[in-house]
Design a protein around this motif. Structure first.
Motif, PDB file in Angstrom:
ATOM      1  N   ARG A  71       0.847  -1.193   0.000  1.00 10.94           N
ATOM      2  CA  ARG A  71       0.000   0.000   0.000  1.00 10.94           C
ATOM      3  C   ARG A  71       0.881   1.242   0.000  1.00 10.94           C
ATOM      4  NH1 ARG A  71      -5.174   0.858   3.951  1.00 10.94           N
ATOM      5  NH2 ARG A  71      -6.245   2.321   2.583  1.00 10.94           N
ATOM      6  N   PHE A  72       0.622   2.149  -0.925  1.00 19.99           N
ATOM      7  CA  PHE A  72       1.397   3.380  -1.049  1.00 19.99           C
ATOM      8  C   PHE A  72       1.050   4.316   0.097  1.00 19.99           C
ATOM      9  CE2 PHE A  72       1.897   7.667  -3.100  1.00 19.99           C
ATOM     10  CZ  PHE A  72       3.285   7.674  -3.033  1.00 19.99           C
ATOM     11  N   ASP A  73       2.092   4.742   0.819  1.00 19.71           N
ATOM     12  CA  ASP A  73       1.873   5.608   1.974  1.00 19.71           C
ATOM     13  C   ASP A  73       2.339   7.041   1.747  1.00 19.71           C
ATOM     14  OD1 ASP A  73       4.638   5.405   2.086  1.00 19.71           O
ATOM     15  OD2 ASP A  73       4.681   4.280   3.968  1.00 19.71           O
ATOM     16  N   GLY A  74       2.834   7.334   0.553  1.00 22.66           N
ATOM     17  CA  GLY A  74       3.286   8.686   0.241  1.00 22.66           C
ATOM     18  C   GLY A  74       4.659   9.024   0.766  1.00 22.66           C
ATOM     19  N   SER A  75       5.342   8.054   1.363  1.00 21.23           N
ATOM     20  CA  SER A  75       6.655   8.319   1.963  1.00 21.23           C
ATOM     21  C   SER A  75       7.719   8.556   0.898  1.00 21.23           C
ATOM     22  CB  SER A  75       7.081   7.154   2.851  1.00 21.23           C
ATOM     23  OG  SER A  75       7.349   5.999   2.068  1.00 21.23           O
ATOM     24  N   LYS A  76       8.763   9.281   1.283  1.00 19.20           N
ATOM     25  CA  LYS A  76       9.880   9.530   0.385  1.00 19.20           C
ATOM     26  C   LYS A  76      10.548   8.218  -0.017  1.00 19.20           C
ATOM     27  CE  LYS A  76      10.858  14.181   2.000  1.00 19.20           C
ATOM     28  NZ  LYS A  76      11.837  15.078   2.616  1.00 19.20           N
ATOM     29  N   GLU A  77      10.550   7.256   0.882  1.00 25.12           N
ATOM     30  CA  GLU A  77      11.169   5.962   0.589  1.00 25.12           C
ATOM     31  C   GLU A  77      10.438   5.247  -0.546  1.00 25.12           C
ATOM     32  OE1 GLU A  77      10.295   6.967   3.708  1.00 25.12           O
ATOM     33  OE2 GLU A  77      12.283   7.308   4.554  1.00 25.12           O
ATOM     34  N   SER A  83      -2.160   8.240  -2.037  1.00 23.34           N
ATOM     35  CA  SER A  83      -1.955   7.495  -0.801  1.00 23.34           C
ATOM     36  C   SER A  83      -3.143   6.571  -0.602  1.00 23.34           C
ATOM     37  CB  SER A  83      -1.834   8.440   0.391  1.00 23.34           C
ATOM     38  OG  SER A  83      -0.640   9.178   0.287  1.00 23.34           O
ATOM     39  N   SER A  84      -2.874   5.374  -0.157  1.00 19.63           N
ATOM     40  CA  SER A  84      -3.831   4.289   0.075  1.00 19.63           C
ATOM     41  C   SER A  84      -4.045   3.419  -1.155  1.00 19.63           C
ATOM     42  CB  SER A  84      -5.172   4.750   0.640  1.00 19.63           C
ATOM     43  OG  SER A  84      -6.031   5.225  -0.371  1.00 19.63           O
ATOM     44  N   ASP A  85      -3.597   3.863  -2.357  1.00 23.08           N
ATOM     45  CA  ASP A  85      -3.617   2.961  -3.504  1.00 23.08           C
ATOM     46  C   ASP A  85      -2.582   1.865  -3.270  1.00 23.08           C
ATOM     47  OD1 ASP A  85      -5.499   4.463  -4.891  1.00 23.08           O
ATOM     48  OD2 ASP A  85      -4.023   5.469  -6.164  1.00 23.08           O
ATOM     49  N   GLU A 139       6.817  -5.841 -13.504  1.00 21.61           N
ATOM     50  CA  GLU A 139       6.064  -4.655 -13.898  1.00 21.61           C
ATOM     51  C   GLU A 139       5.197  -4.172 -12.731  1.00 21.61           C
ATOM     52  OE1 GLU A 139       3.230  -8.073 -14.870  1.00 21.61           O
ATOM     53  OE2 GLU A 139       5.376  -7.763 -14.686  1.00 21.61           O
ATOM     54  N   HIS A 140       4.914  -2.885 -12.713  1.00 23.05           N
ATOM     55  CA  HIS A 140       4.096  -2.284 -11.653  1.00 23.05           C
ATOM     56  C   HIS A 140       2.815  -1.720 -12.246  1.00 23.05           C
ATOM     57  CE1 HIS A 140       7.460  -2.674  -8.978  1.00 23.05           C
ATOM     58  NE2 HIS A 140       8.211  -1.917  -9.745  1.00 23.05           N
ATOM     59  N   TRP A 141       1.773  -1.714 -11.438  1.00 19.39           N
ATOM     60  CA  TRP A 141       0.538  -1.026 -11.788  1.00 19.39           C
ATOM     61  C   TRP A 141      -0.152  -0.609 -10.489  1.00 19.39           C
ATOM     62  CZ3 TRP A 141       1.116  -6.271 -12.201  1.00 19.39           C
ATOM     63  CH2 TRP A 141       0.191  -7.089 -11.568  1.00 19.39           C
ATOM     64  N   VAL A 142      -1.072   0.327 -10.611  1.00 20.02           N
ATOM     65  CA  VAL A 142      -1.771   0.902  -9.461  1.00 20.02           C
ATOM     66  C   VAL A 142      -3.155   0.273  -9.349  1.00 20.02           C
ATOM     67  CG1 VAL A 142      -2.692   3.037  -8.473  1.00 20.02           C
ATOM     68  CG2 VAL A 142      -0.545   3.080  -9.761  1.00 20.02           C
ATOM     69  N   ILE A 143      -3.539  -0.069  -8.109  1.00 23.98           N
ATOM     70  CA  ILE A 143      -4.874  -0.600  -7.852  1.00 23.98           C
ATOM     71  C   ILE A 143      -5.498   0.213  -6.728  1.00 23.98           C
ATOM     72  CG2 ILE A 143      -6.242  -2.632  -7.239  1.00 23.98           C
ATOM     73  CD1 ILE A 143      -3.793  -4.336  -8.032  1.00 23.98           C
ATOM     74  N   ASP A 144      -6.676   0.743  -6.971  1.00 24.21           N
ATOM     75  CA  ASP A 144      -7.421   1.471  -5.947  1.00 24.21           C
ATOM     76  C   ASP A 144      -7.678   0.543  -4.760  1.00 24.21           C
ATOM     77  OD1 ASP A 144      -9.358   3.815  -5.221  1.00 24.21           O
ATOM     78  OD2 ASP A 144     -10.546   1.976  -5.006  1.00 24.21           O
ATOM     79  N   ASP A 145      -7.621   1.068  -3.549  1.00 23.93           N
ATOM     80  CA  ASP A 145      -7.782   0.260  -2.339  1.00 23.93           C
ATOM     81  C   ASP A 145      -9.085  -0.536  -2.333  1.00 23.93           C
ATOM     82  OD1 ASP A 145      -6.989  -0.551   0.406  1.00 23.93           O
ATOM     83  OD2 ASP A 145      -8.737   0.645   0.979  1.00 23.93           O
ATOM     84  N   THR A 146     -10.180   0.086  -2.730  1.00 28.80           N
ATOM     85  CA  THR A 146     -11.476  -0.607  -2.729  1.00 28.80           C
ATOM     86  C   THR A 146     -11.458  -1.808  -3.679  1.00 28.80           C
ATOM     87  OG1 THR A 146     -12.591   1.483  -2.247  1.00 28.80           O
ATOM     88  CG2 THR A 146     -13.955  -0.315  -3.084  1.00 28.80           C
ATOM     89  N   ILE A 147     -10.926  -1.615  -4.870  1.00 29.17           N
ATOM     90  CA  ILE A 147     -10.835  -2.701  -5.854  1.00 29.17           C
ATOM     91  C   ILE A 147      -9.873  -3.778  -5.357  1.00 29.17           C
ATOM     92  CG2 ILE A 147     -10.184  -3.293  -8.223  1.00 29.17           C
ATOM     93  CD1 ILE A 147     -12.745  -1.565  -7.952  1.00 29.17           C
TER      94      ILE A 147
END
Length: 90
Positions: A15-21, A59-61, A70-78
């Motif tokens: 889960r993406f937390d928005g941190s610099k790391e 944040s939260s995605d 490979e990377h992709w983004v998934i909405d938290d609800t989905i």
């Protein structure tokens, strides 16, 4: 005739937390910064590079990593509706 299928490959996700790391780890860019030049994500905020181009991330995605890295983004609800955690030995 349409059949029903389910994915059988495991993915890694966090889960993406928005941190610099995490921003550094996934090469996430802020499209509002001067010098950023990608029309797919222009003026949208934080974006992550994917095989399909730059995608907006909040944040939260969830950032999913597939079998080829490979990377992709998934909405938290989905994400919560379609994925469940498994043990590494499953």
């Amino acid at each position: 005739m349409t059949e029903t299928y389910r994915k059988i490959a495991h993915i890694r996700a966090e889960r993406f937390d928005g941190s610099k790391e995490m921003i550094a780890k996934y090469n996430i860019q802020d499209s509002r910064d001067s010098g950023y030049n990608d029309t797919d994500c222009e003026d949208e905020g934080l974006c992550i590079p994917t095989y399909e181009g730059w995608l907006r991330i909040d944040s939260s995605d969830w950032i999913a990593t597939g079998i080829d890295g490979e990377h992709w983004v998934i909405d938290d609800t989905i994400f919560r509706k379609t994925y469940e955690e498994v043990n590494d030995d499953d």
